[in-house]
Design a protein around this motif. Structure first.
Motif, PDB file in Angstrom:
ATOM      1  N   LEU A 129      -3.866  11.824   5.014  1.00  0.00           N
ATOM      2  CA  LEU A 129      -5.187  12.398   5.318  1.00  0.00           C
ATOM      3  C   LEU A 129      -5.078  13.904   5.491  1.00  0.00           C
ATOM      4  O   LEU A 129      -5.945  14.651   5.048  1.00  0.00           O
ATOM      5  N   ALA A 154       0.817  -1.215   0.000  1.00  0.00           N
ATOM      6  CA  ALA A 154       0.000   0.000   0.000  1.00  0.00           C
ATOM      7  C   ALA A 154       0.853   1.269   0.000  1.00  0.00           C
ATOM      8  O   ALA A 154       0.312   2.362  -0.062  1.00  0.00           O
ATOM      9  N   ASN A 155       2.164   1.108   0.069  1.00  0.00           N
ATOM     10  CA  ASN A 155       3.082   2.251   0.144  1.00  0.00           C
ATOM     11  C   ASN A 155       2.768   3.170   1.308  1.00  0.00           C
ATOM     12  O   ASN A 155       2.879   4.400   1.197  1.00  0.00           O
ATOM     13  N   GLY A 174      -2.386   7.510   7.166  1.00  0.00           N
ATOM     14  CA  GLY A 174      -3.342   7.932   8.181  1.00  0.00           C
ATOM     15  C   GLY A 174      -3.119   9.346   8.685  1.00  0.00           C
ATOM     16  O   GLY A 174      -4.072  10.068   8.939  1.00  0.00           O
ATOM     17  N   SER A 189      -3.661  -2.399   1.927  1.00  0.00           N
ATOM     18  CA  SER A 189      -4.230  -1.785   3.128  1.00  0.00           C
ATOM     19  C   SER A 189      -5.096  -2.782   3.897  1.00  0.00           C
ATOM     20  O   SER A 189      -5.081  -2.806   5.131  1.00  0.00           O
ATOM     21  N   LEU A 213      -3.097  -0.844  -3.693  1.00  0.00           N
ATOM     22  CA  LEU A 213      -3.307   0.044  -2.548  1.00  0.00           C
ATOM     23  C   LEU A 213      -4.373  -0.518  -1.609  1.00  0.00           C
ATOM     24  O   LEU A 213      -4.155  -0.615  -0.394  1.00  0.00           O
ATOM     25  N   ALA A 244      -8.583   6.354   0.824  1.00  0.00           N
ATOM     26  CA  ALA A 244      -8.999   4.989   0.492  1.00  0.00           C
ATOM     27  C   ALA A 244      -8.232   3.982   1.333  1.00  0.00           C
ATOM     28  O   ALA A 244      -8.807   3.029   1.878  1.00  0.00           O
ATOM     29  N   ALA A 245      -6.915   4.200   1.464  1.00  0.00           N
ATOM     30  CA  ALA A 245      -6.080   3.274   2.242  1.00  0.00           C
ATOM     31  C   ALA A 245      -6.522   3.257   3.703  1.00  0.00           C
ATOM     32  O   ALA A 245      -6.714   2.190   4.298  1.00  0.00           O
ATOM     33  N   THR A 246      -6.703   4.459   4.293  1.00  0.00           N
ATOM     34  CA  THR A 246      -7.057   4.540   5.712  1.00  0.00           C
ATOM     35  C   THR A 246      -8.434   3.933   5.961  1.00  0.00           C
ATOM     36  O   THR A 246      -8.616   3.169   6.919  1.00  0.00           O
ATOM     37  N   LYS A 296      -6.551  11.401  -1.932  1.00  0.00           N
ATOM     38  CA  LYS A 296      -7.624  10.424  -2.146  1.00  0.00           C
ATOM     39  C   LYS A 296      -7.118   9.001  -1.910  1.00  0.00           C
ATOM     40  O   LYS A 296      -7.823   8.162  -1.372  1.00  0.00           O
ATOM     41  N   ARG A 297      -5.886   8.734  -2.340  1.00  0.00           N
ATOM     42  CA  ARG A 297      -5.292   7.414  -2.111  1.00  0.00           C
ATOM     43  C   ARG A 297      -5.199   7.109  -0.619  1.00  0.00           C
ATOM     44  O   ARG A 297      -5.509   6.015  -0.175  1.00  0.00           O
TER      45      ARG A 297
END
Lengths: 140, 144
Positions: free
Chosen positions: A109, A97-98, A105, B88, B84, A118-120, A114-115
């Motif tokens: 954020l 997820a880099n 987070g 995650s 991603l 989505a990841a958080t 946007k990435r």
């Protein structure tokens, strides 16, 4: 060191200040996954030295701090084998997820990426489901 | 001066993680245990950190470049891909089992026992794994 929201807030402000210092001073994102991965490339250039300084202080400063105020009691929820497996999953996931809680987070954020949103959202959801399953369905 | 700034930031980050409770898996898991004894502390940690970091991004944009030279990070890529989201999701699974994520795991290294050390060692291997596989694939493609 008992649990209280005030300590959470103070610690959070310090984390934010540290990330702000790294961004405004060096132009770097304070993401543990990215810094760790860059450091492990072992290319021994100037940026590597910065990453090494960050990581060394990240590990050493809590020890110096604990020497002053007393060691927090840190208990792992599982034994060595499960914690190692969990560490591997955390590492692979954050690597793919880099970014992790600090990179996506906090830093991501805060810049409305946007990435990172989505990841958080994804990892907060799977963490919550995992805790629900382990604590209430399986009862581990 | 740049490594010094980085070390200052790393130290502040580490102590902040300890004070916040992020290095304590029981506090972290308590936040996610909505169906049990919910501990809201982690929300204050995130709110505090973002409350400082959001204006820092704004200020960085105003300054145009970092104070110690170099360049600011490029804007984040927009694409939300499977790597991603899948990464995650995997990360959350591990975080939900152990209550530890990468930065607190490193900050707790000198304070905690062998279970934490095992987590950190495996995490280091895990972080390198995707880029090692990627590197091999890239090498095969670009260096025939």
């Amino acid at each position: 060191m008992e649990a209280s929201w005030q300590q959470g807030l103070v610690g959070g402000l310090m984390i934010g200040a540290a990330a702000a210092l790294l961004l405004l001073g060096n132009g770097r994102i304070a993401g543990a996954t990215g810094i760790l991965r860059g450091f492990l490339r072992l290319d021994f250039n100037d940026v590597w030295l910065e990453r090494g300084g960050f990581l060394a202080a990240l590990i050493a400063a809590p020890v110096l701090y604990a020497d002053q105020v007393g060691r927090p009691v840190l208990e792992a929820p599982f034994g060595i084998a499960v914690m190692a497996m969990g560490g591997l999953v955390v590492g692979v996931g954050a690597g793919l997820a880099n970014g992790c809680t600090s990179g996506h987070g906090v830093c991501g954020l805060a810049r409305l990426s946007k990435r990172s949103m989505a990841a958080t959202a994804t990892f907060m959801a799977t963490t919550g489901v995992t805790v629900l399953v382990l604590r209430h369905l399986i009862g581990a | 001066v740049r490594p010094f700034i980085a070390a200052l930031a790393g130290g502040l980050f580490g102590v902040g993680l300890v004070i916040s409770g992020m290095t304590n898996p029981m506090i972290v898991l308590g936040f996610f245990d909505v169906a049990g004894a919910w501990n809201p502390r982690l929300a204050f940690v995130m709110a505090g950190a973002i409350a400082v970091m959001a204006p820092a991004w704004w200020l960085a944009g105003r300054l145009g470049r970092p104070l110690a030279g170099g360049t600011l990070p490029s804007p984040p890529p927009a694409a939300i891909d499977a790597r991603l989201v899948g990464g995650s999701a995997l990360f959350g699974l591990g975080w939900g089992i152990t209550g530890l994520c990468p930065a607190p795991a490193l900050a707790a290294l000198g304070l905690a026992g062998p279970a934490f050390h095992a987590f950190a060692a495996a995490m280091v291997v895990g972080v390198m794994a995707p880029s090692l596989l990627q590197g091999r694939r890239t090498a095969r493609t670009w260096n025939p």
